[in-house]
Design a protein around this motif. Structure first.
Motif, PDB file in Angstrom:
ATOM      1  N   ALA A  99       1.087  -1.617  -0.659  1.00  9.76           N
ATOM      2  CA  ALA A  99       0.169  -0.148   0.314  1.00  9.76           C
ATOM      3  C   ALA A  99       0.552   1.345  -0.179  1.00  9.76           C
ATOM      4  O   ALA A  99       1.923   1.272   0.496  1.00  9.76           O
ATOM      5  N   VAL A 117       0.053   3.667   6.306  1.00 11.45           N
ATOM      6  CA  VAL A 117      -0.417   1.828   6.385  1.00 11.45           C
ATOM      7  C   VAL A 117       0.051   1.007   6.908  1.00 11.45           C
ATOM      8  O   VAL A 117      -0.251  -0.634   7.421  1.00 11.45           O
ATOM      9  N   ALA A 122      -0.451  -3.261   5.991  1.00 13.25           N
ATOM     10  CA  ALA A 122      -0.023  -3.542   4.959  1.00 13.25           C
ATOM     11  C   ALA A 122       1.809  -3.837   5.545  1.00 13.25           C
ATOM     12  O   ALA A 122       2.761  -3.308   6.767  1.00 13.25           O
ATOM     13  N   ILE A 297      -2.448  -1.594  -3.546  1.00 11.06           N
ATOM     14  CA  ILE A 297      -3.410  -0.571  -3.062  1.00 11.06           C
ATOM     15  C   ILE A 297      -3.281   0.441  -3.062  1.00 11.06           C
ATOM     16  O   ILE A 297      -1.874   0.940  -2.454  1.00 11.06           O
ATOM     17  N   VAL A 299      -3.097   4.180  -1.818  1.00  5.13           N
ATOM     18  CA  VAL A 299      -3.438   4.881  -0.470  1.00  5.13           C
ATOM     19  C   VAL A 299      -3.346   6.456  -0.610  1.00  5.13           C
ATOM     20  O   VAL A 299      -1.913   5.513  -0.490  1.00  5.13           O
ATOM     21  N   PHE A 319      -8.908   2.311   4.020  1.00  8.72           N
ATOM     22  CA  PHE A 319      -8.290   1.690   4.131  1.00  8.72           C
ATOM     23  C   PHE A 319      -8.171   0.467   5.069  1.00  8.72           C
ATOM     24  O   PHE A 319      -8.522  -0.687   5.234  1.00  8.72           O
TER      25      PHE A 319
END
Length: 337
Positions: A99, A117, A122, A297, A299, A319
């Motif tokens: 992320a 994150v 993450a 992803i 973010v 998230f």
């Protein structure tokens, strides 16, 4: 061609058979599995008579490999590959979470997002230092300064960094400074770049090309692996179809297809697939349900003012909520996040 050996085959017998086969002009790789050992033959096998090999008492049977990719083929490597990046793994039971922002914009931005994150769960930090853009007038990234800022974020959080390489001339710099080198969709068939990456041992995240078939994608992985680097992670990020409502069309069927054909781990990029932030959540959930080994992803703490791909980025709070829901889905399919 794959030679399946009998379980009681002795090492010296395997070595003798290997030399006999190599004398035919092909290279041979021994794959030791939990249930079976095999010899994978790479090269021109047209002159090799399978019946002659099967006459050897340590050989169970010989199977021809129809696909042009060999090292990436599951027949050559029956067990799933797990790529280890400084203790963080992609592949196996645990689903990797990558992320971060599309692009590095400042030290404060990348460091704060990295902290956020990581706190949420993450395992890796993504961020573009070099940005390939369709328009030559669009923001192209902070380049080498961006790399330095990614390194500072790693120092602050301990998260391994994933970032995209554009040029073969920068390989040495990336090998020295980056944990996972990303090859973007536009470079999937940049074969000179792939060959050079094959000479390294750095993990490579290989994104699927805009209009590439699964076989073409795996052949690109083969270019890297043929050079000696088998630390390849595949990434499905959506392909170009006639549909224009979304940025790309996410091919979730690629996950089970790749897992049938190959042993390489595969992650899904729901952000680039749709190009819409509100689609990231359902696509990410579907990816976990279908068997993906990871998610990448985008973010961003301020998507509305992001210098790159703001419309497909989600905020840290979104998230965090998504991660909670993904853990439930992962558990339902025998995985964990």
């Amino acid at each position: 061609m794959v030679v399946i050996l009998k379980q009681k085959a002795k090492q010296e017998e395997i070595e003798i058979l290997t030399r006999q086969i190599e004398a035919k002009g092909v290279s041979v790789s021994l794959v030791v599995g939990s249930d079976v050992n095999i010899l994978g033959l790479v090269g021109d096998t047209s002159t090799i008579d399978p019946s002659v090999i099967e006459a050897n008492r340590i050989v169970e049977r010989v199977m021809k490999v129809q696909e042009p990719f060999k090292k990436a083929n599951r027949m050559f490597h029956p067990e799933d590959t797990i790529v280890d990046i400084n203790g963080a793994k992609i592949g196996g039971k645990k689903i990797a979470m990558i992320a971060g922002p599309c692009s590095v914009e400042s030290e404060e931005q990348i460091t704060e997002i990295a902290k956020e994150v990581k706190k949420i769960g993450a395992n890796f930090l993504r961020g573009g230092a070099f940005k390939p853009r369709t328009s030559p007038y669009a923001f192209q990234g902070m380049k080498y300064e961006g790399l330095e800022l990614l390194k500072k974020a790693r120092e602050n959080t301990g998260l391994p960094i994933v970032t995209e390489l554009m040029s073969p001339y920068d390989i040495e710099t990336f090998v020295e400074n980056v944990d996972v080198i990303q090859v973007g969709a536009r470079n999937m068939q940049n074969f000179d770049l792939l060959k050079e990456l094959g000479k390294t041992n750095k993990p490579i995240l290989l994104k699927r090309g805009l209009s590439a078939t699964i076989e073409e994608w795996l052949m690109s992985a083969e270019y890297i692996m043929a050079g000696g680097n088998e630390n390849v992670i595949l990434c499905e990020r959506g392909i170009r179809t006639f549909e224009n409502y979304t940025r790309n069309t996410l091919d979730l069927s690629a996950v089970p297809a790749v897992k049938k054909l190959s042993h390489l781990p595969i992650v899904i990029d729901p952000s680039h697939s749709a190009g819409k932030y509100w689609m990231v959540e359902p696509l990410a959930k579907a990816a976990v349900a279908v068997g993906a080994d990871g998610l990448i992803i985008e973010v961003h703490n301020d998507p509305a003012n992001a210098l790159c791909d703001g419309p497909q980025s989600i905020k840290p709070s979104k998230f965090a909520k998504l991660m909670e829901e993904l853990r439930v889905i992962a558990a339902a399919v025998g995985r964990e996040i």
